[in-house]
Design an enzyme around this catalytic site. Sequence first.
Site, PDB file in Angstrom:
ATOM      1  N   ASP A   1       0.828  -1.199   0.000  1.00  0.00           N
ATOM      2  CA  ASP A   1       0.000   0.000   0.000  1.00  0.00           C
ATOM      3  C   ASP A   1       0.870   1.259   0.000  1.00  0.00           C
ATOM      4  OD1 ASP A   1      -2.666   1.108   0.183  1.00  0.00           O
ATOM      5  OD2 ASP A   1      -2.165   1.696   2.234  1.00  0.00           O
TER       6      ASP A   1
ATOM      7  N   GLU B   1       1.464  -0.173  -4.925  1.00  0.00           N
ATOM      8  CA  GLU B   1       0.316   0.689  -5.209  1.00  0.00           C
ATOM      9  C   GLU B   1       0.870   2.049  -5.605  1.00  0.00           C
ATOM     10  OE1 GLU B   1      -3.589   2.955  -3.419  1.00  0.00           O
ATOM     11  OE2 GLU B   1      -1.868   2.530  -2.165  1.00  0.00           O
TER      12      GLU B   1
ATOM     13  N   ASP C   1     -10.751   1.763  -4.369  1.00  0.00           N
ATOM     14  CA  ASP C   1     -10.448   3.178  -4.131  1.00  0.00           C
ATOM     15  C   ASP C   1     -11.072   4.116  -5.151  1.00  0.00           C
ATOM     16  OD1 ASP C   1      -8.891   3.052  -1.778  1.00  0.00           O
ATOM     17  OD2 ASP C   1      -7.149   2.383  -2.914  1.00  0.00           O
TER      18      ASP C   1
END
Length: 686
Positions: free
Chosen positions: A416, A445, A510
């Site tokens: 992340d 990410e 997201d």
Amino acid sequence: MILRIKRLAALAAACLLPGLGAQAAGNAEQIVQSLRFDSRALQHKKPFGAVTAGSEVRFTLQALPGVEQATLVVAQRRLEGNQDLIEYRELARLPMQKKTRRHGGLEQWSVPYRFGAPAIYGYHFELRIGGRPYVYQNNADPVHWTKEAGSMGLGLAEALPAELQQLRRYRQTVYAADFKVPDWARDTVYYYIFPERFRNGDRRNDPQPGRDRYQDKDVELHANWLDKPFKPGTGDGSDAVYNNDFFGGDLAGIIEKLDYIRSLGANAIYMTPIFRAASNHKYDTADYTQVDPAFGTNADFARLCAEAAKRGIRVIPDTSLNHVGSDSIYFDRFGNFKSGGAFESAKINPASPYAGWFSFDASQAEPDRQFKGWVGVLDLPEINKASPAFRAFAYGNPDSVMKQWLDRGAAGWRMDVAPWVPDDFWRAWRTAIKAHKPDAITIAETWFDASKFFLGDSFDSTMNYIFRNALLDYAAGGDARKLAAQLELMREAYPPQAFYALMNLISSHDQARALHHFGYLDDGDQAKLKDAKQRLRLAMFFQMMYPGAPAIYYGDEVGVAGGDDPYNRATYPWADQGGRPDEALLAEVQRLTAMRHALPVLRHGSLGAPLYLDEHVIVLLRQDGRHWAITATNNAATPQTITLQLPPALAGATFGDALSQEPIQARQGRLQLTVPALFGRVLTWN
């Protein structure tokens, strides 16, 4: 593409040097307009694309006679954080040599440059024409999520700006010669799961209001699996707390549906975090060493990996090494753990074994001001990534968290918010991961141009948000040439081993789901829903025939809709829970994944510049040894008939349509092809 040159007539007329007549100025303008450099054309830059450290690259600029001087300027880029810092340090200014032989009336200015260590470099050309300075630089195309404009390829000639910060440099990726990505990556189709909303396989572990807590507050449990996720302040009956509503999805549910996942054509599962955490999304880690009790146990994770492996499916978990939860054993702001957290019960605890993981300011009286939350979110205290103790815990120790979960069956990691973690952290992290499990995949990410992560010292792949945005815009009716520019940027900028391993997603937890992007607002409008599903079908067709690893966000394959968070995290509509999954759409997705698996050329085949490109249609040519494929997509509402000029090897080939099996014959090196409305075709020959 058409070379885009800014008109300079007005400037030349207003700024004439003494003695320079209007005719001379006009000649200078013609010379400026004739300047041409295409970073993807071998006659201008050789070799193509990203290169290994120590490689020599030859740059050639073309122009009408009259260029007085041409210089290649090379710089090295420094990019930090979420593009918070972008700067270039000039390395070389190389005079270009004019060749005596002209090409099509144009002079050739050329120079080689040997690149050094792995890095992202920038380059541009400075020229003197008619006694004035000009620059040939990257074009001004916007790149999704990326601060630096310019999609590369053909550039722009302009007056040399006074400030170097205004330059749009071409970018050159130079990567380590030993950069290796797991061989299996390019053959992967991911099924992308938000575990809390996929399937409830064990109701005994469901979070219970009055018993379980979200920080210092209660939790909410949906009685109906098909409810919409709660969003405070919308009048949906929820409380005022975000991320504390639960449906009961868990690891047992994923295990229960492994056969379904395999039938879909997926051979890897990427799932958002499963570690103990207060929220429904689990990015606020409370304990890196334990599966969240609402999801199951560590043994359940090992069982998931083992059962998935029996079906040829890999499992890739997700976590953040940038921040933890304020409600965690490491921070313990709410005093729920009594484990010696670094901010136990909202007080700095210097005696905590985790004290060095965080940066505190004891001079502040207000607890909220005594620590830093990631991007200001106090629920997510930011970790001091320089802490030796944290690095040892995360990846350095023999029993580090990263290694523990690999040993339990994980096939790699998706990390992340990778840009917020320092580069030296990722270098050491990658070394530890690859030493422990050489074929583990490392996925970042990142949303912007991820070139800096593909130098061979950090990541193998990234979540490809540039692909996502460009493809969704195209499938929604946007110009195919804009899609091509974004894709060609990545083909040029990324090392091929990373390019073929990119996680090519369409929807995510997201961003709004694809159907929402295509105009269906979950309001029951059947006409809009039908159109949105057809556009999703087009996007998934493109996803399945393009290099990289397609990622199917759970539920997209059966028509799950939803806008921004939390609605993009809706539950999968299982029929035994009263849902109505779109079985026809599911069958179509299965047909597309089957096509991808059946044709290695779609996964391994070479890719060059588009064979054909107009407003609606993009045609790509692929080759894998003696196997060839032509892929074509059309985003128009009507079929489009085009004529392709084929390479000599295919001059008289009879192609087969991969979906319809219908033969189609090339004649004298030309192929007439009709591409259906809002869909595509794959033609194969060997």
